[in-house]
Design an enzyme around this catalytic site. Sequence first.
Site, mmCIF file in Angstrom:
data_model
loop_
_atom_site.group_PDB
_atom_site.id
_atom_site.type_symbol
_atom_site.label_atom_id
_atom_site.label_comp_id
_atom_site.label_asym_id
_atom_site.label_seq_id
_atom_site.Cartn_x
_atom_site.Cartn_y
_atom_site.Cartn_z
ATOM 1 N N LYS A 168 -29.554 -15.819 -11.979
ATOM 2 C CA LYS A 168 -30.269 -16.480 -10.943
ATOM 3 C C LYS A 168 -30.579 -15.637 -9.520
ATOM 4 O O LYS A 168 -31.701 -16.172 -8.780
ATOM 5 C CB LYS A 168 -29.557 -17.778 -10.628
ATOM 6 C CG LYS A 168 -29.610 -18.885 -11.853
ATOM 7 C CD LYS A 168 -28.976 -20.148 -11.630
ATOM 8 C CE LYS A 168 -28.894 -20.996 -13.052
ATOM 9 N NZ LYS A 168 -28.344 -22.410 -13.080
ATOM 10 N N ASN A 180 -12.970 -25.663 -1.785
ATOM 11 C CA ASN A 180 -13.036 -24.762 -2.722
ATOM 12 C C ASN A 180 -11.694 -24.182 -2.965
ATOM 13 O O ASN A 180 -10.747 -24.009 -1.832
ATOM 14 C CB ASN A 180 -13.817 -23.660 -2.545
ATOM 15 C CG ASN A 180 -14.125 -22.793 -3.889
ATOM 16 O OD1 ASN A 180 -14.161 -23.375 -4.890
ATOM 17 N ND2 ASN A 180 -14.179 -21.609 -3.463
ATOM 18 N N ARG A 181 -11.112 -23.706 -4.012
ATOM 19 C CA ARG A 181 -9.893 -23.111 -4.411
ATOM 20 C C ARG A 181 -9.857 -21.887 -3.330
ATOM 21 O O ARG A 181 -8.626 -21.830 -2.905
ATOM 22 C CB ARG A 181 -9.810 -22.524 -5.928
ATOM 23 C CG ARG A 181 -8.682 -22.248 -6.282
ATOM 24 C CD ARG A 181 -8.676 -21.954 -7.650
ATOM 25 N NE ARG A 181 -9.613 -21.109 -8.259
ATOM 26 C CZ ARG A 181 -9.955 -20.765 -9.304
ATOM 27 N NH1 ARG A 181 -9.042 -21.244 -10.548
ATOM 28 N NH2 ARG A 181 -10.944 -19.737 -9.693
ATOM 29 N N THR A 182 -10.682 -21.154 -3.490
ATOM 30 C CA THR A 182 -10.803 -19.934 -2.285
ATOM 31 C C THR A 182 -11.461 -20.499 -1.198
ATOM 32 O O THR A 182 -12.843 -20.472 -1.150
ATOM 33 C CB THR A 182 -11.359 -18.748 -3.017
ATOM 34 O OG1 THR A 182 -10.943 -18.582 -4.081
ATOM 35 C CG2 THR A 182 -11.421 -17.415 -2.198
ATOM 36 N N LYS A 194 -14.653 -18.724 0.331
ATOM 37 C CA LYS A 194 -16.191 -18.980 -0.240
ATOM 38 C C LYS A 194 -16.751 -20.188 0.454
ATOM 39 O O LYS A 194 -18.118 -20.233 0.431
ATOM 40 C CB LYS A 194 -15.720 -18.879 -1.619
ATOM 41 C CG LYS A 194 -16.067 -17.530 -2.313
ATOM 42 C CD LYS A 194 -15.631 -17.321 -3.923
ATOM 43 C CE LYS A 194 -16.773 -17.972 -4.823
ATOM 44 N NZ LYS A 194 -16.158 -17.740 -6.218
ATOM 45 N N TYR A 202 -20.464 -30.974 -19.103
ATOM 46 C CA TYR A 202 -20.879 -32.118 -20.075
ATOM 47 C C TYR A 202 -19.768 -31.803 -21.229
ATOM 48 O O TYR A 202 -20.048 -30.544 -21.575
ATOM 49 C CB TYR A 202 -22.096 -32.566 -20.032
ATOM 50 C CG TYR A 202 -22.935 -31.477 -20.609
ATOM 51 C CD1 TYR A 202 -23.741 -30.649 -19.797
ATOM 52 C CD2 TYR A 202 -23.224 -30.871 -21.862
ATOM 53 C CE1 TYR A 202 -24.585 -29.630 -20.126
ATOM 54 C CE2 TYR A 202 -23.904 -29.864 -22.328
ATOM 55 C CZ TYR A 202 -24.468 -29.370 -21.263
ATOM 56 O OH TYR A 202 -25.314 -28.252 -21.661
ATOM 57 N N ASN A 217 -33.911 -20.655 -10.807
ATOM 58 C CA ASN A 217 -33.589 -20.787 -12.275
ATOM 59 C C ASN A 217 -35.150 -21.228 -12.846
ATOM 60 O O ASN A 217 -35.051 -21.418 -14.115
ATOM 61 C CB ASN A 217 -32.764 -22.067 -12.233
ATOM 62 C CG ASN A 217 -33.371 -23.539 -12.151
ATOM 63 O OD1 ASN A 217 -34.503 -23.597 -11.320
ATOM 64 N ND2 ASN A 217 -33.019 -24.600 -12.825
ATOM 65 N N GLY A 256 -15.933 -26.857 -5.203
ATOM 66 C CA GLY A 256 -16.475 -25.580 -5.892
ATOM 67 C C GLY A 256 -17.569 -25.056 -4.621
ATOM 68 O O GLY A 256 -17.913 -25.568 -3.858
HETATM 69 P P1 ATR Z 1 -21.117 -21.262 -10.871
HETATM 70 O O1 ATR Z 1 -22.148 -20.096 -10.299
HETATM 71 O O2 ATR Z 1 -21.304 -21.810 -12.312
HETATM 72 O O3 ATR Z 1 -20.656 -22.134 -9.730
HETATM 73 P P2 ATR Z 1 -18.891 -19.392 -10.280
HETATM 74 O O4 ATR Z 1 -19.736 -18.708 -9.088
HETATM 75 O O5 ATR Z 1 -18.089 -18.606 -11.035
HETATM 76 O O6 ATR Z 1 -19.795 -20.226 -11.336
HETATM 77 O O7 ATR Z 1 -18.017 -20.481 -9.461
HETATM 78 C C1 ATR Z 1 -16.978 -21.137 -9.887
HETATM 79 C C2 ATR Z 1 -16.414 -22.224 -9.027
HETATM 80 O O8 ATR Z 1 -15.534 -22.898 -9.753
HETATM 81 C C3 ATR Z 1 -15.657 -21.465 -7.930
HETATM 82 O O9 ATR Z 1 -15.833 -22.222 -6.812
HETATM 83 C C4 ATR Z 1 -14.306 -21.252 -8.547
HETATM 84 O O10 ATR Z 1 -13.402 -21.456 -7.503
HETATM 85 P P3 ATR Z 1 -13.131 -19.832 -6.577
HETATM 86 O O11 ATR Z 1 -14.056 -19.492 -5.692
HETATM 87 O O12 ATR Z 1 -11.732 -20.183 -6.150
HETATM 88 O O13 ATR Z 1 -12.835 -18.839 -7.806
HETATM 89 C C5 ATR Z 1 -14.258 -22.585 -9.095
HETATM 90 N N1 ATR Z 1 -13.136 -22.818 -10.239
HETATM 91 C C6 ATR Z 1 -13.332 -22.218 -11.373
HETATM 92 N N2 ATR Z 1 -12.137 -22.640 -11.922
HETATM 93 C C7 ATR Z 1 -11.441 -23.340 -11.061
HETATM 94 C C8 ATR Z 1 -10.458 -24.134 -11.489
HETATM 95 N N3 ATR Z 1 -9.681 -24.196 -12.574
HETATM 96 N N4 ATR Z 1 -9.765 -24.967 -10.426
HETATM 97 C C9 ATR Z 1 -10.460 -25.177 -9.406
HETATM 98 N N5 ATR Z 1 -11.687 -24.457 -8.897
HETATM 99 C C10 ATR Z 1 -12.079 -23.570 -10.048
#
Ligand code: ATR
Length: 258
Positions: free
Chosen positions: A45, A130-132, A135, A196, A66, A106
């Site tokens: 994308k 977000n976990r991190t 970001k 889904y 997209n 996220g």
């Molecule tokens: P996409 O473009 O589909 O959103 P991505 O860029 O890989 O995919 O982002 C995945 C997101 O899901 C990120 O915010 C990730 O958190 P991190 O930035 O900390 O990696 C989050 N994520 C993925 N698996 C997770 C989990 N098990 N628990 C919480 N957050 C998760």
Amino acid sequence: MFAEQVGETISYEKILAPVDGFVGAAKAFLAQEGAVGCNVTMPFKLDAFNLAKVDDQAAKDAQAVNTLMNSINGEVLGYNTDGVGLVNDLLNSGVEIEGKRVLLIGAGGAARGVISPLLKAGAASLTIANRTKAKADEVATAASNPKVQVVALEDIASVAPHIIINSTAASLSNELPCSLEDGVLQHCEVVYDMVYKNSPTRFMRDAAELGVKTQIDGLGMLVEQAAEAFYIWTQKRPDTSDIVKRVRVIVEQGEKRN
Ligand code: ATR
């Protein structure tokens, strides 16, 4: 299904582009006679955003495209219909966005794409966790809107969200993207999981058990983002309600086979 419904004859096929060869594959497709446009999935994308001429605000905000379209003057135009897809699915499901506090879990590409359409739909605030966390900070800075804030995952209860949207992939591994305890759900009316499956995700099930009235998965968003792309290409808007049901049957049958 859309084409059938509106009486168009189209060809809509899959093309597998090499991971380091998106631009070549997209240009080769778009140069074919009769090529109107194409959808672009992850991980391309951002490449599509760089390839296209982008006037669409959602695509600009998300830095992700997209949907590509050949314009009459030979330019390749880029759009992002993911956010409109989410908003339309929420509205179709009877969810009011206007004036609501939205918590977005996220900070990946899926999250970026939905921020400006949710704000446009009237969300009172949009808080990213977000976990991190770094970001989330980056995504919020890029959004540059006072309604967009960031909160640590441990502090999401302080947002008192009405709507929680899970844009992470956590549900694919049966994990929760965030805690639903300690008052997080006190004001929550709707949880939305962009994932889904053939049955509700753990995030949806747990929220239901804890009293959240409405749980929605991402199948409607998938159909709605496609409907918006179809509209961009054909100027015809399909009726999606029946199609969501048909696609759900296909997903369920597909999962049973796997
Ligand atoms: P996409 O473009 O589909 O959103 P991505 O860029 O890989 O995919 O982002 C995945 C997101 O899901 C990120 O915010 C990730 O958190 P991190 O930035 O900390 O990696 C989050 N994520 C993925 N698996 C997770 C989990 N098990 N628990 C919480 N957050 C998760």
